[in-house]
Write a protein that holds these residues in place. Structure first.
Motif, PDB file in Angstrom:
ATOM      1  N   UNK A  33      84.755  58.732  11.530  1.00 16.66           N
ATOM      2  CA  UNK A  33      85.200  57.522  11.748  1.00 16.66           C
ATOM      3  C   UNK A  33      84.129  56.310  11.163  1.00 16.66           C
ATOM      4  N   UNK A  34      84.763  55.498  10.229  1.00 16.30           N
ATOM      5  CA  UNK A  34      83.830  54.531   9.937  1.00 16.30           C
ATOM      6  C   UNK A  34      84.510  52.942  10.574  1.00 16.30           C
ATOM      7  N   UNK A  35      83.608  52.129  11.173  1.00 18.60           N
ATOM      8  CA  UNK A  35      84.118  50.883  11.804  1.00 18.60           C
ATOM      9  C   UNK A  35      84.177  49.609  10.999  1.00 18.60           C
ATOM     10  N   UNK A  36      83.753  49.885   9.586  1.00 20.06           N
ATOM     11  CA  UNK A  36      83.868  48.710   8.494  1.00 20.06           C
ATOM     12  C   UNK A  36      84.388  49.148   7.377  1.00 20.06           C
ATOM     13  N   UNK A  37      84.734  48.322   6.526  1.00 19.98           N
ATOM     14  CA  UNK A  37      84.862  48.845   5.242  1.00 19.98           C
ATOM     15  C   UNK A  37      84.295  48.912   4.012  1.00 19.98           C
ATOM     16  N   UNK A  38      82.835  48.587   4.301  1.00 21.18           N
ATOM     17  CA  UNK A  38      82.163  48.506   3.126  1.00 21.18           C
ATOM     18  C   UNK A  38      81.926  50.007   2.400  1.00 21.18           C
ATOM     19  N   UNK A  39      81.800  50.921   3.161  1.00 26.22           N
ATOM     20  CA  UNK A  39      81.392  52.187   2.511  1.00 26.22           C
ATOM     21  C   UNK A  39      82.542  53.268   2.640  1.00 26.22           C
ATOM     22  N   UNK A  40      83.674  52.914   2.509  1.00 26.67           N
ATOM     23  CA  UNK A  40      84.897  53.720   2.377  1.00 26.67           C
ATOM     24  C   UNK A  40      85.040  54.393   1.242  1.00 26.67           C
TER      25      UNK A  40
END
Length: 229
Positions: A33-40
């Protein structure tokens, strides 16, 4: 972590993300789970998941921008989550490269079923297209074994749905396919999509297949559907 059983969830609402993790686990999937888009994008480049569940509205970098960036180097299936219910908003997601979309509020079971459907299609396609068969029409070549499309010798990125639709029409040039037929061929999980969804895919394909030297071979037949010619 087994790649073909691993799903990347990009969702900033912890409760929604946890529900998805739990339901995916029931079907044997592991999740990150990633909760923000910066490191996708960097995360996917390091380890490509089987599929991505991507929220459209994210802190850092929004889902549409992420989707476009991912499509520049990867054909990993992307299911977009959106709180926007207008059809035009869903079409924008498809034009950005998403394979599917689910509107909030949603059933977690439905999302898992969509994941299973896109992976099943990918497996079936690999099995039926494992040979080195190539399909050529005018300046376009489809390589079934590599799942690649070349236009004037240059590889371009197609989504799985776009690839299936183009392959269908290139197999029988000149034959007109209705939108209903293309819906069934593009989405073989029985899901109902609108005519505008098919029109959006065709718009994307036309843009991708046109070059400075060649126009796109996809033609709309008024009131019926599409053909390549």
């Amino acid at each position: 972590m087994t790649p073909h059983k691993h799903v990347l969830i990009v969702e900033d609402e912890d409760k929604i993300a946890q529900i998805l993790v739990e339901f995916l686990a029931l079907e044997g999937f592991t999740s990150t789970v990633l909760n923000e888009g910066t490191h996708v994008v960097d995360t996917v480049k390091k380890e490509v998941p089987a599929a991505i569940i991507l929220d459209r509205m994210l802190p850092g970098v929004d889902g549409l921008t992420i989707c476009k960036s991912l499509r520049s180097f990867s054909m990993v299936p992307i299911i977009m989550l959106t709180a926007r219910v207008d059809e035009i908003d869903r079409l924008i997601g498809l034009e950005a490269g998403a394979d599917d979309y689910v509107c909030k509020p949603f059933s977690a079971r439905e999302v898992v079923a969509r994941i299973q459907a896109v992976l099943r299609r990918a497996t079936q396609q690999n099995q039926t297209e494992s040979s080195s068969e190539k399909l050529t029409f005018r300046h376009i070549e489809l390589d079934m074994s590599r799942f690649e499309c070349a236009v004037d010798g240059n590889i371009i990125e197609l989504t799985p749905v776009e690839f299936r639709l183009l392959k269908t029409m290139m197999t029988k040039p000149g034959v007109v396919y209705s939108r209903d037929q293309l819906m069934e061929l593009g989405y073989d999980d029985g899901r109902v999509v609108s005519n505008r969804t098919i029109d959006s895919h065709m718009k994307n394909l036309r843009h991708k297949l046109a070059t400075a030297e060649h126009t796109s071979p996809i033609h709309a037949v008024y009131g019926i559907g599409y053909k390549v010619q």
